[in-house]
Motif scaffolding. Structure first.
Motif, PDB file in Angstrom:
ATOM      1  N   THR A 527       7.633 -21.684  42.680  1.00 59.49           N
ATOM      2  CA  THR A 527       7.692 -21.312  44.098  1.00 59.49           C
ATOM      3  C   THR A 527       9.123 -21.097  44.581  1.00 59.49           C
ATOM      4  O   THR A 527       9.336 -20.566  45.673  1.00 59.49           O
ATOM      5  N   SER A 530      11.213 -15.996  42.426  1.00 61.63           N
ATOM      6  CA  SER A 530      10.295 -14.922  42.040  1.00 61.63           C
ATOM      7  C   SER A 530      11.103 -13.661  41.798  1.00 61.63           C
ATOM      8  O   SER A 530      12.053 -13.372  42.524  1.00 61.63           O
ATOM      9  N   ILE A 531      10.722 -12.932  40.777  1.00 59.43           N
ATOM     10  CA  ILE A 531      11.394 -11.674  40.433  1.00 59.43           C
ATOM     11  C   ILE A 531      10.334 -10.584  40.452  1.00 59.43           C
ATOM     12  O   ILE A 531       9.345 -10.652  39.717  1.00 59.43           O
ATOM     13  N   SER A 532      10.539  -9.586  41.296  1.00 60.88           N
ATOM     14  CA  SER A 532       9.569  -8.494  41.377  1.00 60.88           C
ATOM     15  C   SER A 532       9.604  -7.679  40.088  1.00 60.88           C
ATOM     16  O   SER A 532      10.543  -7.763  39.290  1.00 60.88           O
ATOM     17  N   THR A 563      20.220 -19.030  41.337  1.00 61.20           N
ATOM     18  CA  THR A 563      19.184 -19.534  42.244  1.00 61.20           C
ATOM     19  C   THR A 563      19.382 -21.020  42.513  1.00 61.20           C
ATOM     20  O   THR A 563      19.208 -21.509  43.636  1.00 61.20           O
ATOM     21  N   LYS A 574      13.624 -20.538  48.782  1.00 60.44           N
ATOM     22  CA  LYS A 574      13.086 -19.599  47.802  1.00 60.44           C
ATOM     23  C   LYS A 574      14.007 -18.407  47.672  1.00 60.44           C
ATOM     24  O   LYS A 574      14.577 -17.937  48.663  1.00 60.44           O
ATOM     25  N   LYS A 576      14.069 -14.506  46.147  1.00 60.14           N
ATOM     26  CA  LYS A 576      13.284 -13.391  45.633  1.00 60.14           C
ATOM     27  C   LYS A 576      14.236 -12.317  45.150  1.00 60.14           C
ATOM     28  O   LYS A 576      15.092 -11.841  45.904  1.00 60.14           O
ATOM     29  N   THR A 578      15.139  -8.628  43.849  1.00 59.39           N
ATOM     30  CA  THR A 578      14.729  -7.220  43.905  1.00 59.39           C
ATOM     31  C   THR A 578      15.901  -6.376  43.427  1.00 59.39           C
ATOM     32  O   THR A 578      17.034  -6.865  43.330  1.00 59.39           O
TER      33      THR A 578
END
Length: 783
Positions: A527, A530-532, A563, A574, A576, A578
């Protein structure tokens, strides 16, 4: 012998016993029906019919499961055992042979009708019977002399029996022969024939008795020798103790000798090892050779002679394990499953599985060669041992050193088997293409025996000096290229090629395996990072250039560390990733891929190249200037590529009229061919048609379509020959935004390897000669 008297008597079936006329015998009676028969006999004339049952293990036989010929016996004594036991002890004396005629009743005991058999001898046959009796006594006397089972009193009693039949029956009772043999003698009614059979049995028993005596004498001699050795060893111990040299050498020797007895090695090797053990026990304390001998013996007894793990050949489970651990690599997985399926069929058919092919996994770094071998070991249930051969130059690394050298050691093969503790591990020979050789020998030559299923069942290590069976070991080798593997060694292996991963495969591998692993290594939760998919694609294309995924894993580790800083220092919950924030997170991009030209240019054609990291586009530029016909080639081109350029120029000169080019251009113009990125070496024939297209465009003034790329070797006659690495090249064209690729016709069969997602966006045009190439690549149609 005739049946002359009919009697009705109780019958007792005997288990494992046969009673003969004139012979007294004691036996126990425990079965209820047998006890009832004894009581009935004692209430009558004390006579009973005794016969053996066919199966001694049967509790109570049916009337047709006993022998028909038995013995009428008189019960001399009945003794009931104390303590409430129901067992009786009987003393009986046989009186005559009898034949079972009929069973009158079966309850509460067998009551049978029998015919007594008599043996009357006529006066004319008495000398023949007497001769047989005397010969029988002579044979039995010899047997009694070589056996301790017959007492002198018994011999005297037997010599006083004048009746030949009675003498034969009495002697039979003295022999240790089987029940069927005794029953056969009981059923042989002709006395001379019975005596002849008995003499044969006596001769056999005499031979066995002599063998027993010899064995006994040998055992006694061995015991005496051992006692003597024990006495001498005890004296040696006392002397060593007085001299201060006793270090448990005798105890150590005894332990080694016990281990040697159970070792499944040839007898001549056992004799040599026993000699070494004896020499070790005599060496003084602290003597250097003692340490050498102990190291050798420890290795010998730690080797897993004959110890194997049961092999699991569950193809469905093996497929599941391979799919779990590796994404893609479908051809390699299928080849491994074929290999396992054949092993299973051979095992089911009872055939040897030790002579299968030795697989050599060849591919660029980081594509999963080593991990596939580990998965195969897990699927088979075998121990996994990896042995790196990179930089190995000494033959002794494979075969070991001879024990005469100081610091001698066994070879790495034997050490690996010792480490596994089983003689059927999966042994991975990693980086077999990195083997070297020098004045100390050629290790690749030593591997010829190791990797040959016809020879490795008796591999002889110089240190161990005892042939060791390597045929049960499953060898898998890995290499980055086959060019540096000696041909003789390569011939012993089946090459399975692993190509580099496509961009889509790398994305799946990263999402399924690499990212979860790095999250765990850096104590992050799913959680928190996150990697798109597009972000992962940007990491792969802009920060890595490799066929495998090792650099990709390092970049993901970099992302995880950044991170961690964001979470701990800036209290961000968090992150993320991109394409837009990637450079802010891990820095500027490290690599770039050429994009397709945005306009059609003269003298510029797009080729495709294969590299260890996959495929790439190759821009080829041609300039034509006034001059004297010189050809200039730049861009750090290899010899093969230079020859392709000259072949392409020769083709253009030969076809100049058809292409609308001045036939005398070579006399008045200089041509310069350049391939950008001059610091990168380039070679190979696959740019032949690209060179020819760029030359034709520059000389004719016709632009090349910017959305077309091509690959293929050219001949002087303009034929297009096949090339390698089509999958990687087409993927590179797709990545560069090119939608049309010209491919040699003979490479049509290779299109199955190209991902469907790429084929849906790239059109392949298959060409056989340069006319088709120029028609598809140049804007204006040919004249």
């Amino acid at each position: 012998m005739a049946e002359r008297i009919i009697l009705i008597l109780p019958m007792i079936p005997l288990r494992g016993l046969t009673v003969f006329p004139g012979v007294s015998l004691t036996f126990d009676v425990a079965r209820e029906k047998s006890r009832e028969a004894v009581k009935a006999a004692m209430a009558g004339n004390q006579m009973v019919f005794l016969t053996a049952q066919h199966d001694a293990a049967q509790d109570w036989p049916a009337h047709d499961e006993v022998y028909q010929i038995g013995c009428v016996a008189r019960i001399r004594q009945v003794l009931e055992l104390p303590g409430g036991s129901e067992t009786m002890k009987l003393l009986v004396e046989g009186t005559s042979r009898a034949r079972l005629i009929d069973v009158i009743r079966e309850e509460p005991y067998y009551q049978v009708e029998i015919g007594r058999l008599s043996d009357e001898v006529s006066e004319g046959l008495k000398p023949l019977y007497e001769a047989h009796r005397r010969q029988l006594l002579k044979s039995f006397e010899k047997y009694a002399a070589s056996s301790s089972r017959v007492s002198p009193e018994a011999m005297i009693a037997l010599s006083n029996i004048t009746d030949a039949s009675m003498a034969a029956d009495a002697i039979t009772g003295q022999l240790n022969i089987s029940l069927p043999e005794k029953q056969n003698l009981l059923e042989t009614l002709d006395t001379p024939q019975r005596i002849r059979q008995l003499i044969m049995l006596i001769d056999r028993e005499q031979y066995i008795a002599e063998l027993e005596r010899e064995i006994s004498e040998k055992v006694r001699a061995t015991i005496e020798k051992n006692q003597k050795e024990y006495y001498l060893r005890e004296q040696i111990k006392a002397i060593q103790s007085e001299l201060g040299e006793a270090e448990g050498s005798q105890q150590e020797q005894d332990i080694y000798l016990r281990q040697l007895d159970s070792l499944p090695i040839p007898d001549d090797a056992k004799a040599r090892v026993a000699k070494d053990i004896s020499r070790l026990s005599r060496l003084p304390a602290g003597y250097p050779e003692g340490g050498v001998l102990r190291n050798y013996l420890d290795l010998l007894f730690e080797m897993p002679w004959g110890k194997s793990d049961a092999e699991r050949l569950d193809i469905a489970k093996a497929r599941k394990i391979l799919d779990r651990d590796h994404y893609g690599l479908e051809r390699v997985k299928e080849r491994i499953l074929e290999y396992l399926a054949v092993r299973k069929l051979r095992q089911d058919a009872g055939q040897s599985t030790s002579k299968g092919p030795i697989l050599c996994l060849v591919g660029p770094p980081g594509v999963g060669k080593t991990s596939i071998a580990r998965s195969v070991a897990e699927a088979l249930g075998r121990k996994y041992i990896r042995m790196s051969l990179g930089g190995v130059r000494d033959e002794a690394e494979i075969r070991g050193h001879r024990r005469t050298y100081v610091g001698a050691m066994p070879g790495r093969i034997i050490n690996a088997i010792r480490q596994a503790g089983r003689d059927n591990p999966l042994l991975l020979l990693d980086e077999i293409d990195k083997l070297g050789s020098d004045f100390r020998g050629d290790p690749s030559s030593a591997l010829l025996e190791v990797l040959d299923p016809e020879q490795n069942n008796s591999f002889r290590d110089h240190y161990l000096e005892i042939p060791y069976d390597l045929s049960k070991v499953l060898f898998i080798t890995t290499a980055n290229t086959t060019e540096t593997i000696p041909q003789a060694l390569l011939d012993r292996m089946e090459v399975v090629t692993l190509s580099g991963y496509t961009e889509e495969e790398k994305i799946e591998i990263a999402q399924r395996h690499l990212l979860p692993h790095q999250l765990q290594q850096n104590a992050l939760k799913k959680t928190q990072l996150s990697i798109s998919r597009e972000g992962m694609r940007a990491i792969i294309s802009m920060y890595t250039r490799e066929a495998g995924v090792r650099q990709l894993e390092r970049e993901l580790a970099h992302v995880c560390r950044k991170t961690a800083i964001q979470i701990t220092e800036k209290s961000q919950k968090k992150v993320k990733v991109t394409p837009d924030n990637l450079e802010d997170l891990i820095g500027k991009r490290k690599f770039r891929y050429d994009r397709a030209q945005e306009q059609d240019l003269i003298g510029v054609a797009t080729g495709l190249a294969w590299t260890y990291a996959g495929g790439d586009t190759l821009m080829i530029e041609v300039n034509v200037m006034n001059g004297t016909g010189k050809l200039e080639l730049t861009g750090q081109l290899g010899d093969v590529m230079k020859e392709s350029a000259r072949a392409a120029l020769t083709y253009i000169r030969a076809r100049s009229a058809n292409l609308g080019i001045d036939e005398n251009f070579s006399a008045n113009h200089d041509i310069h061919i350049h391939v950008p990125e001059g610091a990168t070496p380039k070679d190979g024939p696959s740019a032949g048609i690209t060179l020819a297209t760029a030359l034709a465009s520059a000389l004719s003034g016709r632009p090349v379509r910017h959305n077309v790329a091509m690959t293929g070797e050219i001949t002087l006659r303009g034929r297009v020959l096949p090339i390698g690495g089509l999958k990687e090249k087409v993927i590179a064209a797709h990545r560069a935004g090119i939608d049309t690729v010209l491919v040699p016709e003979e490479n049509r069969r290779d299109t199955e390897e190209i991902p469907a997602t790429v084929l849906s966006k790239v059109k392949l045009i298959f060409v056989q000669d340069m006319n088709e190439v120029l028609e598809a690549a140049l804007l204006t149609s040919l004249a």
